[in-house]
Design a protein around this motif. Structure first.
Motif, PDB file in Angstrom:
ATOM      1  N   VAL A 133      15.530 -29.026  -9.255  1.00 60.31           N
ATOM      2  CA  VAL A 133      16.499 -29.819 -10.024  1.00 60.31           C
ATOM      3  C   VAL A 133      16.287 -29.543 -11.503  1.00 60.31           C
ATOM      4  O   VAL A 133      15.157 -29.634 -11.998  1.00 60.31           O
ATOM      5  CB  VAL A 133      16.290 -31.331  -9.766  1.00 60.31           C
ATOM      6  CG1 VAL A 133      17.411 -32.151 -10.407  1.00 60.31           C
ATOM      7  CG2 VAL A 133      16.192 -31.630  -8.283  1.00 60.31           C
ATOM      8  N   ALA A 134      17.363 -29.234 -12.211  1.00 58.53           N
ATOM      9  CA  ALA A 134      17.239 -28.999 -13.647  1.00 58.53           C
ATOM     10  C   ALA A 134      16.831 -30.302 -14.328  1.00 58.53           C
ATOM     11  O   ALA A 134      17.427 -31.353 -14.079  1.00 58.53           O
ATOM     12  CB  ALA A 134      18.565 -28.520 -14.202  1.00 58.53           C
ATOM     13  N   ASP A 135      15.803 -30.237 -15.158  1.00 50.84           N
ATOM     14  CA  ASP A 135      15.374 -31.441 -15.874  1.00 50.84           C
ATOM     15  C   ASP A 135      16.325 -31.787 -17.014  1.00 50.84           C
ATOM     16  O   ASP A 135      16.380 -32.925 -17.451  1.00 50.84           O
ATOM     17  CB  ASP A 135      13.967 -31.244 -16.437  1.00 50.84           C
ATOM     18  CG  ASP A 135      12.925 -31.305 -15.342  1.00 50.84           C
ATOM     19  OD1 ASP A 135      13.089 -32.126 -14.428  1.00 50.84           O
ATOM     20  OD2 ASP A 135      11.960 -30.518 -15.385  1.00 50.84           O
TER      21      ASP A 135
ATOM     22  N   ASN B 151      18.063 -35.008 -17.453  1.00 52.91           N
ATOM     23  CA  ASN B 151      18.665 -35.432 -16.195  1.00 52.91           C
ATOM     24  C   ASN B 151      17.809 -36.541 -15.605  1.00 52.91           C
ATOM     25  O   ASN B 151      16.599 -36.597 -15.864  1.00 52.91           O
ATOM     26  CB  ASN B 151      18.712 -34.258 -15.207  1.00 52.91           C
ATOM     27  CG  ASN B 151      20.008 -33.478 -15.330  1.00 52.91           C
ATOM     28  OD1 ASN B 151      21.061 -34.047 -15.631  1.00 52.91           O
ATOM     29  ND2 ASN B 151      19.931 -32.184 -15.097  1.00 52.91           N
ATOM     30  N   PRO B 152      18.388 -37.397 -14.782  1.00 57.39           N
ATOM     31  CA  PRO B 152      17.556 -38.408 -14.115  1.00 57.39           C
ATOM     32  C   PRO B 152      16.568 -37.742 -13.172  1.00 57.39           C
ATOM     33  O   PRO B 152      16.857 -36.668 -12.630  1.00 57.39           O
ATOM     34  CB  PRO B 152      18.571 -39.249 -13.320  1.00 57.39           C
ATOM     35  CG  PRO B 152      19.813 -38.444 -13.266  1.00 57.39           C
ATOM     36  CD  PRO B 152      19.803 -37.502 -14.425  1.00 57.39           C
ATOM     37  N   ASP B 153      15.413 -38.342 -12.982  1.00 57.65           N
ATOM     38  CA  ASP B 153      14.435 -37.835 -12.021  1.00 57.65           C
ATOM     39  C   ASP B 153      14.775 -38.452 -10.658  1.00 57.65           C
ATOM     40  O   ASP B 153      14.496 -39.627 -10.412  1.00 57.65           O
ATOM     41  CB  ASP B 153      13.021 -38.226 -12.467  1.00 57.65           C
ATOM     42  CG  ASP B 153      11.966 -37.586 -11.582  1.00 57.65           C
ATOM     43  OD1 ASP B 153      12.232 -37.373 -10.384  1.00 57.65           O
ATOM     44  OD2 ASP B 153      10.870 -37.291 -12.096  1.00 57.65           O
ATOM     45  N   ILE B 154      15.394 -37.653  -9.822  1.00 56.05           N
ATOM     46  CA  ILE B 154      15.920 -38.169  -8.547  1.00 56.05           C
ATOM     47  C   ILE B 154      14.777 -38.633  -7.643  1.00 56.05           C
ATOM     48  O   ILE B 154      14.828 -39.708  -7.042  1.00 56.05           O
ATOM     49  CB  ILE B 154      16.756 -37.083  -7.833  1.00 56.05           C
ATOM     50  CG1 ILE B 154      17.849 -36.564  -8.763  1.00 56.05           C
ATOM     51  CG2 ILE B 154      17.367 -37.633  -6.545  1.00 56.05           C
ATOM     52  CD1 ILE B 154      18.529 -35.301  -8.299  1.00 56.05           C
ATOM     53  N   LEU B 155      13.733 -37.810  -7.556  1.00 54.63           N
ATOM     54  CA  LEU B 155      12.597 -38.136  -6.692  1.00 54.63           C
ATOM     55  C   LEU B 155      11.991 -39.485  -7.085  1.00 54.63           C
ATOM     56  O   LEU B 155      11.761 -40.354  -6.242  1.00 54.63           O
ATOM     57  CB  LEU B 155      11.559 -37.014  -6.801  1.00 54.63           C
ATOM     58  CG  LEU B 155      10.282 -37.152  -5.991  1.00 54.63           C
ATOM     59  CD1 LEU B 155      10.578 -37.237  -4.507  1.00 54.63           C
ATOM     60  CD2 LEU B 155       9.358 -35.964  -6.250  1.00 54.63           C
ATOM     61  N   HIS B 156      11.785 -39.654  -8.372  1.00 56.35           N
ATOM     62  CA  HIS B 156      11.194 -40.885  -8.881  1.00 56.35           C
ATOM     63  C   HIS B 156      12.097 -42.087  -8.550  1.00 56.35           C
ATOM     64  O   HIS B 156      11.635 -43.140  -8.139  1.00 56.35           O
ATOM     65  CB  HIS B 156      10.968 -40.751 -10.381  1.00 56.35           C
ATOM     66  CG  HIS B 156      10.147 -41.857 -10.949  1.00 56.35           C
ATOM     67  ND1 HIS B 156       8.878 -42.128 -10.530  1.00 56.35           N
ATOM     68  CD2 HIS B 156      10.439 -42.796 -11.886  1.00 56.35           C
ATOM     69  CE1 HIS B 156       8.413 -43.171 -11.192  1.00 56.35           C
ATOM     70  NE2 HIS B 156       9.338 -43.594 -12.016  1.00 56.35           N
TER      71      HIS B 156
ATOM     72  N   LYS C  59       0.955 -38.686  -8.823  1.00 62.02           N
ATOM     73  CA  LYS C  59       0.804 -40.071  -9.306  1.00 62.02           C
ATOM     74  C   LYS C  59       2.068 -40.517 -10.037  1.00 62.02           C
ATOM     75  O   LYS C  59       2.597 -41.589  -9.819  1.00 62.02           O
ATOM     76  CB  LYS C  59      -0.382 -40.162 -10.268  1.00 62.02           C
ATOM     77  CG  LYS C  59      -1.711 -40.178  -9.587  1.00 62.02           C
ATOM     78  CD  LYS C  59      -2.649 -41.220 -10.283  1.00 62.02           C
ATOM     79  CE  LYS C  59      -3.948 -41.348  -9.524  1.00 62.02           C
ATOM     80  NZ  LYS C  59      -4.772 -40.118  -9.633  1.00 62.02           N
ATOM     81  N   ARG C  60       2.546 -39.602 -10.930  1.00 63.82           N
ATOM     82  CA  ARG C  60       3.702 -39.922 -11.760  1.00 63.82           C
ATOM     83  C   ARG C  60       4.938 -40.200 -10.903  1.00 63.82           C
ATOM     84  O   ARG C  60       5.684 -41.133 -11.149  1.00 63.82           O
ATOM     85  CB  ARG C  60       3.964 -38.713 -12.664  1.00 63.82           C
ATOM     86  CG  ARG C  60       4.405 -39.071 -14.028  1.00 63.82           C
ATOM     87  CD  ARG C  60       4.365 -37.935 -15.019  1.00 63.82           C
ATOM     88  NE  ARG C  60       4.894 -36.665 -14.607  1.00 63.82           N
ATOM     89  CZ  ARG C  60       4.192 -35.530 -14.587  1.00 63.82           C
ATOM     90  NH1 ARG C  60       2.917 -35.526 -14.919  1.00 63.82           N
ATOM     91  NH2 ARG C  60       4.745 -34.398 -14.217  1.00 63.82           N
ATOM     92  N   LYS C  61       5.130 -39.354  -9.889  1.00 60.75           N
ATOM     93  CA  LYS C  61       6.349 -39.470  -9.075  1.00 60.75           C
ATOM     94  C   LYS C  61       6.214 -40.572  -8.024  1.00 60.75           C
ATOM     95  O   LYS C  61       7.214 -41.114  -7.571  1.00 60.75           O
ATOM     96  CB  LYS C  61       6.633 -38.134  -8.381  1.00 60.75           C
ATOM     97  CG  LYS C  61       6.813 -36.968  -9.357  1.00 60.75           C
ATOM     98  CD  LYS C  61       8.246 -36.571  -9.474  1.00 60.75           C
ATOM     99  CE  LYS C  61       8.398 -35.367 -10.384  1.00 60.75           C
ATOM    100  NZ  LYS C  61       9.788 -35.011 -10.627  1.00 60.75           N
TER     101      LYS C  61
HETATM  102  N1  CTP Z   1      12.916 -33.518  -9.141  1.00 64.60           N
HETATM  103  C1  CTP Z   1      13.904 -34.498  -9.096  1.00 64.60           C
HETATM  104  N2  CTP Z   1      14.685 -34.729 -10.196  1.00 64.60           N
HETATM  105  C2  CTP Z   1      14.506 -34.025 -11.328  1.00 64.60           C
HETATM  106  C3  CTP Z   1      13.490 -33.033 -11.385  1.00 64.60           C
HETATM  107  C4  CTP Z   1      12.723 -32.803 -10.281  1.00 64.60           C
HETATM  108  O1  CTP Z   1      14.063 -35.145  -8.055  1.00 64.60           O
HETATM  109  N3  CTP Z   1      15.273 -34.267 -12.369  1.00 64.60           N
HETATM  110  C5  CTP Z   1      12.071 -33.331  -7.968  1.00 64.60           C
HETATM  111  C6  CTP Z   1      12.075 -31.943  -7.355  1.00 64.60           C
HETATM  112  O2  CTP Z   1      13.026 -31.834  -6.322  1.00 64.60           O
HETATM  113  C7  CTP Z   1      10.653 -31.818  -6.811  1.00 64.60           C
HETATM  114  C8  CTP Z   1       9.847 -32.644  -7.757  1.00 64.60           C
HETATM  115  O3  CTP Z   1      10.754 -33.519  -8.398  1.00 64.60           O
HETATM  116  O4  CTP Z   1      10.541 -32.396  -5.534  1.00 64.60           O
HETATM  117  C9  CTP Z   1       9.032 -31.885  -8.790  1.00 64.60           C
HETATM  118  O5  CTP Z   1       9.828 -31.121  -9.624  1.00 64.60           O
HETATM  119  P1  CTP Z   1       9.233 -30.310 -10.874  1.00 64.60           P
HETATM  120  O6  CTP Z   1      10.355 -29.624 -11.506  1.00 64.60           O
HETATM  121  O7  CTP Z   1       8.052 -29.519 -10.449  1.00 64.60           O
HETATM  122  O8  CTP Z   1       8.664 -31.515 -11.730  1.00 64.60           O
HETATM  123  P2  CTP Z   1       9.157 -32.134 -13.046  1.00 64.60           P
HETATM  124  O9  CTP Z   1       9.381 -33.558 -12.805  1.00 64.60           O
HETATM  125  O10 CTP Z   1      10.268 -31.339 -13.575  1.00 64.60           O
HETATM  126  O11 CTP Z   1       7.868 -32.015 -13.975  1.00 64.60           O
HETATM  127  P3  CTP Z   1       7.504 -30.926 -15.087  1.00 64.60           P
HETATM  128  O12 CTP Z   1       8.786 -30.446 -15.678  1.00 64.60           O
HETATM  129  O13 CTP Z   1       6.653 -31.713 -15.960  1.00 64.60           O
HETATM  130  O14 CTP Z   1       6.755 -29.840 -14.338  1.00 64.60           O
END
Ligand code: CTP
Length: 416
Positions: A280-282, A309-314, A352-354
């Motif tokens: 997922v694009a950050d 972008n929102p962190d979907i996993l979180h 931990k973060r997620k």
């Molecule tokens: N992910 C998500 N939403 C986002 C970014 C990532 O749900 N906006 C999910 C990915 O599908 C994956 C996990 O988070 O399962 C880790 O993604 P990664 O890109 O490695 O982590 P980031 O949160 O982007 O951390 P960083 O950029 O600090 O490495």
């Protein structure tokens, strides 16, 4: 097992002869019911010879045996291939003009449709509504494959390969059996709903350009195939992929992180497991131009401003925790070591973060992992279990991850 093989009136009917062979060679008893139109493509004699059983599509043959009732009740599985737009419409509206449609209305076991038609017919709102109706009733409708169609056209609409239909059919029967009785070790995810995201999101800059990433979707597709083999119902959220999603999944295509977020939150509602394998694009461009961005001589190059972008996993984890849901959430982490720490240190901090239950970690670099056929990962647990390594083809790694998901599900949520 007794199988009814309904054959629709499309050119792909000839490929169904190979599917019939796969069923009979696996020891199943198959009754073929071709529609009237199907017999214009492949004759009754072919179906009789290959199945070893008499073939008819009339409710008025052998009336005393009340064939539609008998066939529908006795079949452990009904497969319709090619499922034409006409057959999907008839099944969705419960029409009963011939032996096949009557039998479908009498079905007691799982039903699988393998569609084949021209792309525009498949994408037509009427066909899509019929597919949705059938799926909402628990019928499995495979996604058609993409490629060259009968005329000069190409796109989604090809009949999936006979081997893929066969595999989806067997997975469907296993899932149905698993829901009843199968031993947990053979089908660790029988009766479970697993949502898997895969591929790389694309963040639009203008109508022709986007920011993307190198994810091929191969690992996500392998995970979906492994989850199907483990007996799960798989919802597959596909961002951009270089490979076709496996047949047998419930497919949702998405483009951007925001679209994926919406699809993931929806699919997760009643899923037992969510695996976020998508890259997922950050960040996404803050402004998306409605028209193509042009270069202008004498002017500076445009500057692209990005927003998070929102962190979907979180977000999935937070919602699960807030609702107290019994759902296993699995993240993927692509990491590189740097001055601040090695791959595992970064990954442990990310777990931990997620807040997810499992984190599947691989080390990336240009040409490493992305697009390759092999993979090597470490699975970290948020519940204190030892890290577990897995290496080999992406299918090998997927099998280990899916096994671990099954084990973790029972360990973390024993009541499930
Ligand atoms: N992910 C998500 N939403 C986002 C970014 C990532 O749900 N906006 C999910 C990915 O599908 C994956 C996990 O988070 O399962 C880790 O993604 P990664 O890109 O490695 O982590 P980031 O949160 O982007 O951390 P960083 O950029 O600090 O490495």
């Amino acid at each position: 097992m007794r199988i009814v093989l309904g054959v629709g009136g499309g050119i792909a009917a000839y490929k169904v002869a190979s599917l019939l062979r796969l069923f009979t060679e696996a020891g199943h008893k198959v009754t073929v019911i071709p529609t009237e139109a199907a017999t214009r493509f492949v004759g009754v004699a072919t179906w009789e010879a290959l199945s070893g059983n008499p073939v008819s599509n009339s409710v008025f043959d052998d009336v005393e045996k009340v064939n539609h009732v008998r066939l529908g009740h006795e079949a452990d599985l009904i497969v319709v291939a090619p499922a034409t737009a006409d057959l999907l419409a008839k099944a969705a509206t419960g029409q009963a003009g011939d032996l096949l449609t009557n039998t479908l209305l009498m079905a007691h076991g799982p039903v699988l449709f393998a569609p084949a038609m021209h792309t525009e017919m498949w994408q037509h709102a009427a066909t899509q509504a019929n597919v949705e109706t059938l799926r909402s009733r628990g019928v499995t409708v495979l996604e058609p494959a993409s490629g060259r169609l009968t005329g000069a056209d190409s796109g989604p609409g090809r009949l999936p390969e006979p081997e893929a239909i066969f595999a989806a059919a067997m997975a469907l029967v296993n899932a149905a059996d698993g829901a009843k009785a199968s031993p947990a070790t053979e089908q660790p995810l029988a009766g479970r709903v697993v949502t898997i995201s895969a591929g790389g999101t694309r963040e639009a800059l203008d109508p022709v350009r986007f920011l993307g990433n190198r994810s091929s979707g191969k690992q996500g597709a392998a995970l979906a195939a492994a989850a199907l083999a483990a007996g799960a119902t798989v919802r597959f959220l596909a961002a951009h992929m270089d490979v076709e999603p496996p047949a047998g999944v419930e497919l949702v295509r998405v483009e951007s992180a925001l679209e994926l977020r919406e699809a993931a939150l929806k699919a997760a509602v009643d899923s037992d497991v969510v695996i976020m394998a998508a890259a997922v694009a950050d960040f996404r461009p803050a402004d998306v131009s409605d028209t193509k961005i042009k270069k202008v001589d004498g002017e500076d190059a445009p500057v692209v401003r990005l927003v998070r972008n929102p962190d979907i996993l979180h977000e999935l984890v937070e919602r699960r925790n807030a609702e107290g849901g019994q759902q296993l959430i699995v993240g993927f982490a692509a990491e590189t070591g740097d001055a601040q720490g090695d791959v595992l240190q970064h990954a442990t901090a990310k777990l931990k973060r997620k807040g997810c239950d499992l984190l599947v970690v691989n080390q990336v670099g240009i040409g490493r992992v992305f697009g390759q056929d092999d993979n090597s990962v470490v699975i970290l647990s948020g519940h204190g279990a030892e890290p577990q390594s897995a290496a080999g083809s992406k299918a090998d790694v997927a099998a280990v991850v899916v096994d671990r998901v099954g084990a973790e599900l029972t360990r973390v949520f024993p009541a499930l």
